[in-house]
Each structure stands twice: as C-alpha cells, then as structure tokens.
Design a protein around this motif. Structure first.
Motif, PDB file in Angstrom:
ATOM      1  N   TYR A   1      65.761  44.106  10.015  1.00 17.06           N
ATOM      2  CA  TYR A   1      64.427  44.691   9.841  1.00 17.06           C
ATOM      3  C   TYR A   1      63.485  43.655   9.253  1.00 17.06           C
ATOM      4  O   TYR A   1      63.760  43.104   8.178  1.00 17.06           O
TER       5      TYR A   1
ATOM      6  N   TRP B   1      65.116  49.711   3.605  1.00 15.27           N
ATOM      7  CA  TRP B   1      64.065  48.868   3.039  1.00 15.27           C
ATOM      8  C   TRP B   1      63.624  49.510   1.722  1.00 15.27           C
ATOM      9  O   TRP B   1      64.095  50.612   1.366  1.00 15.27           O
TER      10      TRP B   1
ATOM     11  N   GLU C   1      54.701  51.052   0.595  1.00 15.70           N
ATOM     12  CA  GLU C   1      55.314  50.166   1.592  1.00 15.70           C
ATOM     13  C   GLU C   1      54.637  48.797   1.553  1.00 15.70           C
ATOM     14  O   GLU C   1      53.997  48.366   2.513  1.00 15.70           O
TER      15      GLU C   1
ATOM     16  N   CYS D   1      55.208  45.662   4.136  1.00 19.11           N
ATOM     17  CA  CYS D   1      55.989  46.450   5.093  1.00 19.11           C
ATOM     18  C   CYS D   1      54.987  47.096   6.056  1.00 19.11           C
ATOM     19  O   CYS D   1      54.372  46.382   6.845  1.00 19.11           O
ATOM     20  N   ASN D   2      54.778  48.396   5.945  1.00 21.77           N
ATOM     21  CA  ASN D   2      53.788  49.046   6.804  1.00 21.77           C
ATOM     22  C   ASN D   2      52.545  49.488   6.053  1.00 21.77           C
ATOM     23  O   ASN D   2      51.666  50.131   6.626  1.00 21.77           O
TER      24      ASN D   2
END
Lengths: 167, 593
Positions: B304, B512, B532, B535-536
C-alpha cells in the motif's frame, strides 16, 4: 390410449423431471386429441427444463458464450455479468412451465438463489485498500424468480429471454 | 540540556532521501565485508561447517563458515565469494545473515537444526521505485547434509500468529510494540527511537516453523525502507533477527539482534475455523495507492503506497474545488464520497429540530444554533454577524447524546464542525475539520474543542468537560460498513488509529494508520477521529457506542471533486484488547515510561 403416454413418462422420469401433475391426471379420460396436445406440452416442458438446466450449468461454469448460444438470438442474450452462480432454491415449489396453446412458446418460472458480484465504488480509503488486495466488490446471494421465455423455432427449442424478478 | 525522544518529523512526514544504486552499493561495501553489527555474542554453531541450502523454487546456496563471522558463499554453483556474517541461535533454530560484497544483495537464513528445514530470505536494494527500500523473496527448502535424508515438509506461510501483540526490547536497547492484526501487514510503535507517539504499518510475512516458533518480517515501505526479520519463540518470548536498511540520516542500519519480549495479548481472528493459510496478496495493477508491479515478479506482493496516488492540491486549487462543489450529506448515489461507508449506518435523527442552543467552546468559538428542521440549521459565531443556513445531519447514538455535522460556509479554510452534544449534561466536544493545511492543502487538519451547551432548561457545568480517555487504548474493533467492506480499528497508542482491511476470507489484509484522538462522552460511549495524513487526507470522526456496537460518524474530505461531508456508520464487533497502557505512562523518573 394411455399406453402411448407411458413411454414418454418413463423417459421424463429418466431425465429426473417432476411429473406429479400428470400422474394425477385421469389418464383413462383422455381423448386422442388431448393425448397429442399433452404430449406436445410434455415435450415442451421437458425441453424448457433441459434448456434451463443447461443455462444454469453454463452460467455457473462461467461459460457465457455457451449460455448465450442457448438463446434463439445469441446476440440479444442478456446474461448479467454480475451473476456468479444461479441455483435452484432447494425449498421452492417445482418449476412452473406454461406452454402456449399452439405449443410454440413456453414460459418458465424458476425460483433460484442468485449469487451476484458487483464492484464497490472506490471513493473511500477503505474501499480502495480492499480493491488493491483483490476485494472491492460486494457478493450477495438473493432469492429470485427467473422468468424464462422459451420459443420453438425450426431448429427446436431455444431461450427467448430471461428476466429476474424478486421472489 | 534535556533531550526528548520525539523526532522533528514523524516517519510519514520525512522527506526520505532518494538514494541512488551507486550510493547504496558504496555504503554497503564496508559492512558487507565486515558482517552485521551485533550487541550480543555471535553464535559459533556454524563455525567450521560446510553446508548447502537447497530451496524449492529459489537459489541453492553453498556455504563454508570459516569462523563465527566469516563465510564464503556460492549461489547456484557459481563462484564463491567471501563475506562477513552474523549468526544467532534461538533454541533449535540458527539464524544467520550476510550481504554479497560489491552488490546490493544479501541473504537471511533460518535453519531448523532439528528438522533440517530452512527458509532463505533473499534481500536486495533497488527493486522498488525508492531504491533504498529493501525487497525480499522467500524461498523454502532444507539443509542438504551428507548422509541425511532431506525433510519432506517445509516451513509455510501462515495466519497462525495473526492477532498477537508483543513488546520487544532488543539487545541494542531499542524498544517497540509490535502488533500482528493482519496476515499480510503489521503495525509497530517505536517507543525509544521516536517516543512512541504514533504507530506505523508495513507489509509483513508470517511463516510457521512449528507451533511455537515463527518467522516475522516487516518492510518499512513508504518510509525508510528498512527491513526487519526475526524468529520468535512464542513461549519464551525471545527473538533473534536482523535489521537492514538506511535510517533517517541515511546511515546503514545492518545488525543482528537478540531480544526479549512481553506478551500484550491476542485479539480475535475472523477467518473460517480451520483456515490457517497465509501469504501476501499479489499486486493488482491499476489499483489506487499501489505500484504497477508485475504480479509475477520475484518477491512481488501488494504494498500500500497511498501517497503515490494522492492528488496533491495547492490552496488555490482547494479554494476553486470547494467553490465549485460542496456535497454535504447528499445521498450516496449523488456522489457524496465514501458511498460504501454508511450502508450499515443508523438513520439520522430529527431530535434536534426546533431546538436552539449555544455551544460555547473553551478554546474555540461560541456557536449559536437554531435547528429549524431535521436537516437544516442556522448558525452564528460569537454572537455576531448574520445567521447562516447550513445543511446538517444528526444521529442520537444514546439517549440525549447527538453527533451532528455541518459545513461553515464561507470559512476561509472551509471548516466543518463534527460535534457531539450531550443534552443531559450540557457538554459538547467538537472535532473542527479544516483544509489548507501545510503539507498538502487538500489534506484535512483537525482541532479539538471541549465546551458546554447553553439552552432552555440546560444549566451547563462550570468545570466539568468531556475528557480524553485511554479506555480505548489497545482495543481492536471491527467495522462492517457494507457487504464486502469491513475494517478493523486498532488503537495502538493514545494518538494512533490503525485500520486493517479484511480480505474476502476474513483474514486481516492491508493496514495503514494515522493520528487519532479519543474522547470519553459517557460510559461505553466515545468520540474518536482518525486523520488520513500522508494518505487520502480524510478526517473520519465517529461516535462509538460500545453497548449497541454501532457507530455514527461523519467523514470530511477534500479533493479535486470538491469538499464533502458524508455519513459513516457500521456494525461493530469487539476483537479484543492489548494490554499496553503501561507503555504510555509518563513517569517522573527522567520522564521515561
């Protein structure tokens, strides 16, 4: 008169077809014409059941082209790509097959358990991670009624169209 | 001058140097010749031995151990090369590791001296986009000894240690908490190296030698790229292993270690009974947050890499995107974002409709509310200015306790308030989400405000407030958002939420983590968020009811498609709790836990 029906009935039994409604019929009361029309109907029913079994087998083995070939017009065969398996519901009433008076059309009502797979919208972190590791889809099994139109053409019986409705 | 253990930037914020292959090769050269560093005395079990390790699908390695730290090795009948090595014993297992001088390659080998089975970990740099990241391929086989029949069995990938957690203290002094909530990933908290504020995740391997002896690996992908491998004795809580890579200062980290552990606990597994299978998922080309790695490549596995595909926006781009589209609790089919995150969500409540109140935060604004309808309110800040109408949604998670969310239209940083209001106690807590943050403007930030509720028939407390809690610390909760979408949260530090995504077979898969906070609202009712970061960019806020085992929450997200606030809701199961509170206590003796 009734003796003509016996071999046909045996051949159906070999094929595992349910014949309870016909066994219950007062055979001695049948007139020659009734017998002919009944034979036509039984042949139509047998063909429909056989086509339905073939259709399920081909869907369940992923043979979409083979499944489409069972249709009168394979190009218009609508077999949902989301169907993974379709199986007869174990606790359902026997399939109902209605045959038209002229014996050229039939309509089957088959109660099925339909397992579907559909892609998940990848609009969240978790869905994206699920997709990345081989998931990201939704599998569901639902009880449905498969309505199948059968047509008899010069080559024999074929599937006209298939429709799934809520059970 | 006193020193704190905290780094200036956590792993996910560091700009890791893109080391070239030439630099890596040059820096490995001296340590390849010398062998790995070690704090414990090396084993001499192999000294003077000559043996061949045969693997089923990988290399055949012929070793001559000239001493307890020098060997020669020939791969597949090729030319023998000299290298330094280090070996350590753990019961019947001998572990050794070495590099191949002049290359970026090395090997770590686990030999079961009793059964003759062996597993070879082929290690190399340069195999990923970031050359500093160690790649690994795993080859199972056996030790070919003259006069001895090769064993028929092999070590195998397994899920048999999924769900366990350990505290480890290496002979180097490094202390970690390590959790295996997944069959393919793991989570680690560096207590001594970085102060234990945040936990991080890495792709991992779990291999069974026997019922009490396992091999674990972890690659710090997306961060340093350091590779760690160790053999674990579950009953004795001992480990021997290797750490290989480049640290934050780009220095070579190459040492074998021995460690002792403490048992943190075992959480539930969710595979079918009888399923003990393991092994990584393969890369899925085209997936978000991944390399387009060839699934057939040596050592390929799904890793990931969320930042790789994260759309990074400037403040101007954020402002333009938000001006264009703000989707606040629109139905999922309309593309509110995170459409699968609330299929199992609770229905919203109209319980606030008709009420007026002021939520007064101690370190934040005073928010005046007029709840006109079940989904429409007006707000005004600090008793001034015009009233602004906003769409909101609320959920009554417990009698008198609501979580609600709304956007502050016109706020320069596009703030969204996610608020828990306890009408029975006159208390409120707000997770104030905002964008235009320093690293990527579309990445959410969050401020936490505690305060009170003033309204008719509500007399708020003068001193009492909701408070941060460690009651969730160490817990693991599963969240089934929708058919086919289930995660598990692991609250591994007082400031970390880690999330594990289950596979179709119920195994823990990709994992994650990000910063989080936990606030106690009432007994068994907690308000938490995960952020996040790197990340996102989403801020997820949830009110966790551990009696109904249902949450109600709100996701706050900004991307090129605009800004969204959307419902989050899932059915929960309690997977268990790791006993870790003592590792986060700040004691008076030198400030050490």
């Amino acid at each position: 008169m009734t003796t003509e029906a016996v071999p046909s009935r045996r051949s159906f039994l070999k094929g595992g077809v349910m014949l309870a409604p016909f066994v219950a019929a007062p055979a001695a009361a049948l007139a020659p014409d009734d017998s002919r029309s009944r034979l036509t109907r039984l042949e139509a029913e047998m063909a429909a059941r056989s086509l339905h079994a073939d259709l399920l087998r081909r869907i369940n083995t992923g043979d979409r082209i083979g499944a489409a070939a069972l249709f009168a017009d394979p190009r218009s065969a609508r077999i949902d790509a989301n169907w993974i398996t379709v199986a007869a519901a174990a606790d359902a009433e026997p399939d109902a097959i209605d045959v038209s008076a002229d014996g050229r059309r039939a309509c089957g009502r088959h109660v099925c358990m339909v397992e579907t797979i559909s892609a998940m919208a990848l609009d969240s972190t978790f869905a994206q991670m699920a997709y990345a590791q081989g998931g990201g889809h939704v599998r569901q099994t639902e009880r449905k009624v498969m309505i199948v139109d059968y047509v008899r053409n010069e080559a024999g019986w074929a599937i006209g169209q298939v429709q799934l409705t809520s059970a | 001058m006193a020193r704190t253990p905290y780094p200036k930037q956590q792993f996910h914020r560091l700009k890791w140097t893109a080391l070239s292959e030439a630099t890596i090769t040059a820096r490995l050269a001296p340590v390849a010749a010398a062998g790995p560093a070690h704090a414990s005395t090396l084993s001499n079990a192999l000294s003077g031995e000559t043996l061949r390790i045969v693997t089923d699908k990988g290399p055949s390695l012929t070793y001559r151990f000239r001493s307890d730290d020098r060997l020669t090795v020939a791969q597949d009948g090729g030319r023998a090369v000299q290298a330094g090595y280090g070996a350590l014993d753990l019961g019947k297992v001998t572990f050794f590791a070495h590099l191949i001088p002049g290359t970026m390659q090395g090997f770590a080998v686990v030999m079961d001296q009793a059964s003759g089975m062996a597993t070879v970990f082929e290690l190399w740099f340069g195999g990923q986009q970031e050359k500093r990241e160690v790649s690994r391929a795993i080859w199972h086989g056996y030790v070919d000894r003259a006069g001895r029949e090769p064993p028929a069995a092999r070590n195998v990938a397994t899920n048999r240690i999924e769900g366990k957690g350990f505290y480890w203290k290496q002979d180097t002094g490094a202390e970690t908490l390590e959790f295996y909530p997944s069959a393919t990933y793991s989570h680690f908290v560096e207590l001594t190296r970085t102060g234990g504020e945040l936990g991080f995740c890495g792709p991992s391997d779990y291999i069974k030698i026997d019922d009490e002896t396992y091999i674990y690996t972890r690659t710090e992908s997306e961060f340093s790229g350091i590779f760690t491998i160790y053999v674990i004795d579950l009953n004795r809580l001992e480990q021997v292993g290797l750490r290989l890579g480049f640290d934050a200062a780009d220095k070579v980290d190459y040492y074998v270690f021995r460690g002792n552990g403490e048992w943190l606990g075992q959480i539930a597994q969710f595979e079918k009974f009888g399923d003990t299978s393991g092994g990584p998922a393969l890369p899925r080309p085209g997936a978000t947050g991944q390399d387009n790695t060839d699934p057939d490549a040596k050592g390929a596995r799904a890793i990931y890499r969320p930042l790789k595909t994260y759309p990074k926006m400037t403040k101007a781009e954020v402002d333009a995107a938000v001006a264009k589209s703000r989707r606040i609790f629109v139905p999922p089919a309309s593309g509110s974002g995170a459409s699968g995150m609330a299929v199992n969500g609770a229905p919203s409540s109209g319980g606030l409709a008709g009420k007026t109140m002021t939520v007064r935060y101690d370190d934040g604004p005073a928010m005046e509310y007029r709840f006109d309808k079940a989904d429409s309110l007006r707000w005004r800040m600090n008793g001034a200015g015009d009233w602004t109408t906003a769409r909101y949604q609320a959920w009554e998670s417990a009698p008198g306790v609501f979580i609600l969310g709304h956007l502050l239209e016109g706020a320069p940083n596009h703030d969204g308030h996610m608020v828990v209001i306890d009408l029975d106690h006159g208390l409120a807590t707000c997770f104030n989400g905002f964008v235009n943050t320093p690293f990527y403007a579309n990445e959410a930030g969050v401020k936490t405000w505690f305060g009170t509720v003033e309204a008719e028939n509500i007399v708020p407390p003068k001193y009492r407030r909701h408070e941060h809690t460690d009651e969730l610390l160490g817990r693991a909760l599963t969240w089934n958002y929708a058919p086919g979408l289930t995660s598990m949260h692991l609250y591994s530090t007082p400031n970390t939420v880690s999330w594990i995504i289950f596979t179709d077979t119920g195994a823990g898969g990709m994992e994650w983590s990000g910063p989080g906070e936990f606030v106690k609202i009432r007994d068994d009712l907690y308000f938490a968020y995960w952020l996040e970061e790197a990340c996102n960019g989403t801020l997820g806020t949830i009110l966790i009811n551990m009696r109904t085992m249902h949450d109600a929450g709100i996701g706050y997200h900004c991307g090129p498609e605009g800004l969204s606030m959307s419902q989050v809701g899932a059915h929960s199961r309690h997977a268990g709790k790791f006993d870790i509170a003592k590792y986060f206590a700040i004691k008076t003796e030198g400030g050490k836990a």
